[in-house]
Design a protein around this motif. Sequence first.
Motif, PDB file in Angstrom:
ATOM      1  N   LYS A  75      38.619  45.051  44.873  1.00 49.55           N
ATOM      2  CA  LYS A  75      39.677  44.687  45.519  1.00 49.55           C
ATOM      3  C   LYS A  75      41.051  45.091  44.552  1.00 49.55           C
ATOM      4  CE  LYS A  75      42.631  41.542  48.257  1.00 49.55           C
ATOM      5  NZ  LYS A  75      42.582  40.225  48.722  1.00 49.55           N
ATOM      6  N   TYR A  76      40.656  44.776  43.460  1.00 51.15           N
ATOM      7  CA  TYR A  76      41.778  44.673  42.259  1.00 51.15           C
ATOM      8  C   TYR A  76      41.804  46.055  41.426  1.00 51.15           C
ATOM      9  CZ  TYR A  76      42.520  40.075  44.176  1.00 51.15           C
ATOM     10  OH  TYR A  76      42.795  38.984  45.252  1.00 51.15           O
ATOM     11  N   TRP A 124      32.355  45.556  40.630  1.00 55.22           N
ATOM     12  CA  TRP A 124      31.717  46.547  39.516  1.00 55.22           C
ATOM     13  C   TRP A 124      31.215  45.829  38.295  1.00 55.22           C
ATOM     14  CZ3 TRP A 124      31.230  51.642  39.817  1.00 55.22           C
ATOM     15  CH2 TRP A 124      31.854  52.420  40.552  1.00 55.22           C
ATOM     16  N   TYR A 125      30.207  46.190  38.030  1.00 59.84           N
ATOM     17  CA  TYR A 125      29.455  45.608  36.731  1.00 59.84           C
ATOM     18  C   TYR A 125      29.313  46.542  35.524  1.00 59.84           C
ATOM     19  CZ  TYR A 125      27.893  41.754  39.721  1.00 59.84           C
ATOM     20  OH  TYR A 125      27.955  40.815  40.848  1.00 59.84           O
ATOM     21  N   CYS A 126      29.486  46.176  34.195  1.00 56.34           N
ATOM     22  CA  CYS A 126      29.202  46.838  33.189  1.00 56.34           C
ATOM     23  C   CYS A 126      28.125  46.352  32.637  1.00 56.34           C
ATOM     24  CB  CYS A 126      30.589  47.021  32.315  1.00 56.34           C
ATOM     25  SG  CYS A 126      30.189  47.919  30.842  1.00 56.34           S
ATOM     26  N   ASP A 127      27.065  47.102  32.500  1.00 61.01           N
ATOM     27  CA  ASP A 127      25.792  46.451  31.643  1.00 61.01           C
ATOM     28  C   ASP A 127      26.094  46.545  30.150  1.00 61.01           C
ATOM     29  OD1 ASP A 127      23.326  45.629  31.222  1.00 61.01           O
ATOM     30  OD2 ASP A 127      22.475  47.349  31.192  1.00 61.01           O
ATOM     31  N   GLU A 170      40.955  33.667  36.928  1.00 60.96           N
ATOM     32  CA  GLU A 170      40.440  32.136  37.493  1.00 60.96           C
ATOM     33  C   GLU A 170      40.180  32.204  39.093  1.00 60.96           C
ATOM     34  OE1 GLU A 170      39.942  27.935  37.189  1.00 60.96           O
ATOM     35  OE2 GLU A 170      39.820  29.702  35.919  1.00 60.96           O
ATOM     36  N   ASN A 171      40.862  33.118  39.754  1.00 62.88           N
ATOM     37  CA  ASN A 171      40.326  33.217  41.156  1.00 62.88           C
ATOM     38  C   ASN A 171      39.172  34.145  41.362  1.00 62.88           C
ATOM     39  OD1 ASN A 171      42.541  31.711  42.217  1.00 62.88           O
ATOM     40  ND2 ASN A 171      43.885  33.312  41.545  1.00 62.88           N
ATOM     41  N   GLY A 172      38.507  34.454  40.257  1.00 66.74           N
ATOM     42  CA  GLY A 172      37.173  35.483  40.408  1.00 66.74           C
ATOM     43  C   GLY A 172      37.515  36.733  40.368  1.00 66.74           C
ATOM     44  N   GLU A 173      38.710  37.114  40.181  1.00 67.10           N
ATOM     45  CA  GLU A 173      39.059  38.566  39.996  1.00 67.10           C
ATOM     46  C   GLU A 173      38.030  39.515  39.010  1.00 67.10           C
ATOM     47  OE1 GLU A 173      43.019  36.273  40.568  1.00 67.10           O
ATOM     48  OE2 GLU A 173      41.346  36.140  39.340  1.00 67.10           O
ATOM     49  N   GLU A 208      48.883  40.663  41.384  1.00 65.04           N
ATOM     50  CA  GLU A 208      48.457  39.511  42.127  1.00 65.04           C
ATOM     51  C   GLU A 208      47.300  38.722  41.405  1.00 65.04           C
ATOM     52  OE1 GLU A 208      47.148  43.320  44.049  1.00 65.04           O
ATOM     53  OE2 GLU A 208      48.652  42.609  42.871  1.00 65.04           O
ATOM     54  N   VAL A 209      46.926  39.268  40.381  1.00 68.99           N
ATOM     55  CA  VAL A 209      45.527  39.092  39.612  1.00 68.99           C
ATOM     56  C   VAL A 209      46.155  37.790  38.474  1.00 68.99           C
ATOM     57  CG1 VAL A 209      43.881  39.816  37.939  1.00 68.99           C
ATOM     58  CG2 VAL A 209      44.235  40.991  39.877  1.00 68.99           C
ATOM     59  N   ASP A 210      45.239  36.668  38.406  1.00 69.50           N
ATOM     60  CA  ASP A 210      45.579  35.761  37.499  1.00 69.50           C
ATOM     61  C   ASP A 210      45.134  36.468  36.103  1.00 69.50           C
ATOM     62  OD1 ASP A 210      45.992  32.872  36.386  1.00 69.50           O
ATOM     63  OD2 ASP A 210      43.797  33.335  35.991  1.00 69.50           O
TER      64      ASP A 210
END
Length: 238
Positions: free
Chosen positions: A155-156, A231-234, A183-186, A177-179
Motif C-alpha cells: 500500500k505504501y 513485498w519480501y526481500c529474501d 510501528e503500524n506494520g508498514e 503517512e508512514v511511521d
Amino acid sequence: MNIHKTYFNWSSGKDSAYALYLLQQNNSFSVEELVTTINTHYNRVSMHGLRKELLVAQTVSLGIPISLIELPEMPSMEVYEQKMLETVTDLKKRGFTHSAFGDIFLEDLRTYREKQLDNHGIKAVFPIWKKDTQQLLSNFLEAGFKTIVVCANSKYFDKDFVGTVIDEHFIEKLPSEVDPCGENGEFHTFCFDGPIFKHPIQFSIGEKVYREYNTPKEDNQHVTNEQYGVWYCDLVPT
C-alpha cells in the motif's frame, strides 16, 4: 538489588534490537533468553519472512539462547495462544519473572500482552514505549546499529523499497503517512550489526517476491474478501 530474570520477545528487527540494547544497560534486568515465532510452512520468522538460519546466526552473535515457537502458515488465535501458553508456562517454571517487548505505541497490543502475562504472574517490560519514533530511529543509528528492510506493505511501497539499508536519510524518503519505525506494520527489518552483537551477521540480497494475504477480521466485523499485499526481500546467509 533485585535482578529480574527476563526473556525478550525477539522479532529480529531494529525495534527489538534497540529495546534489548537499552534493557541490557539497566542493572535491574538480566536478559537470559529470546523468544521468536517461526512460520513452519516457510521455516522463516513470522511476519518478517527472515530465514531461520539468519535468526540463529543473529542470536549466536548476541550470545543469548533462543526458544522458537513453531506456528502453521495461518494460525488461528486459539492455536497462537495455546503455543504461547506452553512457552510461557515453561519459562515460568525456569524462573523467568519478566517478559520484554520492542513495542512503541500500540495501546491495544500492550494491554493484550500485559493481560496474558499477568495470568502467569509475569511482568511485561517495554523499554522503548512512547518514545518519539523519529528520534528513536536517529538514536538507533547513532548507537552504531545497522538494519535492512526485509518486507513492506505494498500500500505504501514498491519492490525497490525492500532490501534498503536504513541510513540517516531514510526518514526523508518515507511517505508522510508512514511511521518512521513502521510501528503500524508498514515495514519490517533485520538488524545485522550493532553494539549488542559480537560480530556482524553476513548475508547477501536474494529474490524479491510479492504475496497477498486476507485482511485479519476484527471481532465486530463481517467476513470480507479484502486482501493486502506485501513485498519480501529474501536474505541469503553467506
